[in-house]
Design a protein around this motif. Structure first.
Motif, short mmCIF file in Angstrom:
data_model
loop_
_atom_site.label_atom_id
_atom_site.label_comp_id
_atom_site.label_asym_id
_atom_site.label_seq_id
_atom_site.Cartn_x
_atom_site.Cartn_y
_atom_site.Cartn_z
N SER A 33 0.84 -1.21 0.00
CA SER A 33 0.00 0.00 0.00
C SER A 33 0.87 1.26 0.00
O SER A 33 0.55 2.24 -0.67
N ALA A 34 2.00 1.22 0.72
CA ALA A 34 2.90 2.37 0.73
C ALA A 34 3.52 2.58 -0.65
O ALA A 34 3.65 3.72 -1.11
N VAL A 35 3.88 1.49 -1.33
CA VAL A 35 4.47 1.61 -2.67
C VAL A 35 3.46 2.23 -3.64
O VAL A 35 3.80 3.16 -4.40
N SER A 36 2.23 1.74 -3.63
CA SER A 36 1.23 2.28 -4.55
C SER A 36 0.89 3.72 -4.20
O SER A 36 0.63 4.55 -5.08
N MET A 37 0.91 4.06 -2.90
CA MET A 37 0.66 5.43 -2.49
C MET A 37 1.74 6.36 -3.04
O MET A 37 1.45 7.46 -3.53
N ILE A 38 2.98 5.91 -2.98
CA ILE A 38 4.09 6.72 -3.51
C ILE A 38 3.93 6.91 -5.02
O ILE A 38 4.08 8.03 -5.54
N LEU A 39 3.59 5.86 -5.72
CA LEU A 39 3.46 5.94 -7.18
C LEU A 39 2.36 6.90 -7.59
O LEU A 39 2.53 7.73 -8.49
N VAL A 40 1.20 6.82 -6.93
CA VAL A 40 0.08 7.67 -7.32
C VAL A 40 0.36 9.13 -6.99
O VAL A 40 -0.05 10.03 -7.72
N ARG A 41 1.11 9.37 -5.92
CA ARG A 41 1.41 10.77 -5.59
C ARG A 41 2.48 11.35 -6.50
O ARG A 41 2.47 12.54 -6.78
N LEU A 42 3.40 10.51 -6.98
CA LEU A 42 4.38 10.99 -7.95
C LEU A 42 3.71 11.37 -9.27
O LEU A 42 4.20 12.24 -9.99
N LYS A 43 2.59 10.72 -9.58
CA LYS A 43 1.87 11.00 -10.82
C LYS A 43 0.70 11.95 -10.61
O LYS A 43 -0.10 12.17 -11.53
N SER A 44 0.59 12.55 -9.43
CA SER A 44 -0.59 13.36 -9.12
C SER A 44 -0.67 14.63 -9.96
O SER A 44 -1.74 15.21 -10.12
N GLY A 45 0.47 15.08 -10.53
CA GLY A 45 0.44 16.28 -11.35
C GLY A 45 -0.43 16.13 -12.58
O GLY A 45 -0.90 17.13 -13.14
N ALA A 46 -0.67 14.89 -13.01
CA ALA A 46 -1.46 14.66 -14.21
C ALA A 46 -2.95 14.90 -14.00
O ALA A 46 -3.69 15.06 -14.96
#
Length: 407
Positions: A265-278
């Motif tokens: 869950s932490a890994v997916s949270m990091i990924l989605v926040r890195l892509k949040s600019g989109a």
């Protein structure tokens, strides 16, 4: 890392010195209660005295709370230490969230808060594992040596936070710098008029009595932050179930490595926040939130299936851990989205109070729900408890529709 590590390992440390599980529960409640009280008080201080001073104070109090256990093996004084830990943790996190918003451009506030929230994801994946490893060493007081060292690193970083006295250090588009520059320009254009108006107001005040002072309640409670706060207080009980009960649920099912749920869950949270600019600042919040909530409902449905229809251990374990990935998408979007709504809807000079109210709602929702979930689970079992948490997720959407700003 310090806060997550202390919360995950204090019960283990207390048990090593003869403390009961009930006492460990009291210590958890004391931490949450101290954090809630300090959030209410720190908001006005952040807006009035500044972000840096509150962060410095918070780290100093946290360090006192982590150094104290090194001088006693008696678990009785731990109530005092947990109060200090909760108070320091709360002051630092509230002030740092406000400082992060200061440095962001208004047009990318949602994306920026998502990046800021990466700290939460990293601390969730590293803090508990590190703390549990330290408390398992000889002596277990190494836990507090390690946590204190982490807090000292944080304290040293605060001395680099000098933008309040030197706003030119910030990018030109930063909200804090633009607000100051616009204020100075306005003051220069209307200085004479304001001086005359001030003189007149002073004479009127002398004749009519002292001007009304802002009440303590209005300084603490920031009503403009409610559009982001109210959906969060309804949603946070579902997050509370994951924080405190998913590990126990996995153990009851016989899942081999239930802790993998949190890592994924932490890994997916990091990924989605890195892509949040989109997407975070390009679409209306009410358009983005249903996507996050749908991920939450799917994740909880997978957990229910693990305890009801999935019998094979390999399949059950895989579905259990994969639900952590879907859950990470939910919290990775919903948490910064609601926080950005609370901040954007509030005047910049009240961001400290707004962040304090938002994080208080998160604390209250998570802490209060844990008592309820424990009772429901004892009476009806985990599947029913998870379904109740799903109702909280669904209800948060309707609350958001009612209170989110139209623009």
């Amino acid at each position: 890392m310090a806060g997550q590590g202390l919360n995950s390992s204090t019960s283990v440390y207390v048990a090593l010195y003869g403390g009961t599980a009930a006492y460990a529960g009291v210590l958890a409640a004391v931490f949450s209660g101290a954090a809630a009280v300090v959030r209410l008080l720190s908001g006005p201080l952040i807006d009035g005295r500044g972000r840096r001073i509150v962060m410095l104070f918070g780290f100093a109090v946290l360090i006192v709370g982590t150094v104290g256990p090194l001088f006693t093996h008696d678990v009785a004084p731990f109530v005092v230490f947990r109060i200090l830990q909760g108070a320091g943790f709360s002051a630092v996190t509230t002030a740092s969230a406000t400082a992060a918003a200061d440095a962001l451009p208004a047009s990318r506030m949602g994306e920026g808060i998502g990046y800021y929230g990466l700290g939460q994801a990293l601390s969730m994946s590293v803090g508990p594992a590190l703390a549990l490893a330290l408390v398992s060493t000889d002596p277990p007081e190494n836990l507090f040596v390690g946590v204190t060292a982490i807090a000292v690193v944080g304290l040293s970083m605060i001395f680099l936070c000098r933008y309040e006295k030197h706003p030119e250090m910030l990018p030109e588009e930063a909200v804090y710098r633009r607000r100051l520059e616009e204020g100075e320009s306005e003051a220069a254009r209307t200085g004479a008029a304001e001086a005359a108006e001030t003189t007149t107001s002073t004479e009127q005040s002398r004749m009519e009595g002292r001007p009304k002072r802002e009440s303590i309640a209005s300084r603490i409670f920031e009503k403009h932050a409610l559009p982001g706060t109210l959906p969060m207080i309804v949603l946070s009980p579902a997050f509370g179930f994951v924080i405190f009960f998913v590990g126990l649920y996995g153990a009851s099912l016989g899942v081999g490595n239930a802790g993998l749920f949190y890592t994924l869950s932490a890994v997916s949270m990091i990924l989605v926040r890195l892509k949040s600019g989109a997407f975070m600042d390009r679409f209306a919040p009410i358009v983005i939130l249903p996507v996050a909530l749908a991920c939450g409902l799917v994740a909880f449905a997978m957990l229910v299936a693990c305890g009801t229809v999935l019998d094979g251990a390999p399949v059950r374990d895989a579905v259990f851990n994969l639900s952590g990935i879907v859950y990470g998408f939910c919290i990775g979007i919903a948490l910064p989205l609601n926080q950005s709504v609370a901040v954007k809807n509030t005047p910049p000079e009240r961001w400290g109070a707004a962040n304090a109210l938002f994080q208080l709602a998160n604390d209250v929702g998570i802490g209060g729900a844990c008592v309820i979930w424990g009772i429901v689970n004892d009476c009806f079992g985990f599947p029913v408890t998870i379904c109740c948490a799903m109702c909280c997720i669904a209800a948060s959407y309707f609350v958001a529709r009612a209170v989110y700003p139209k623009e």
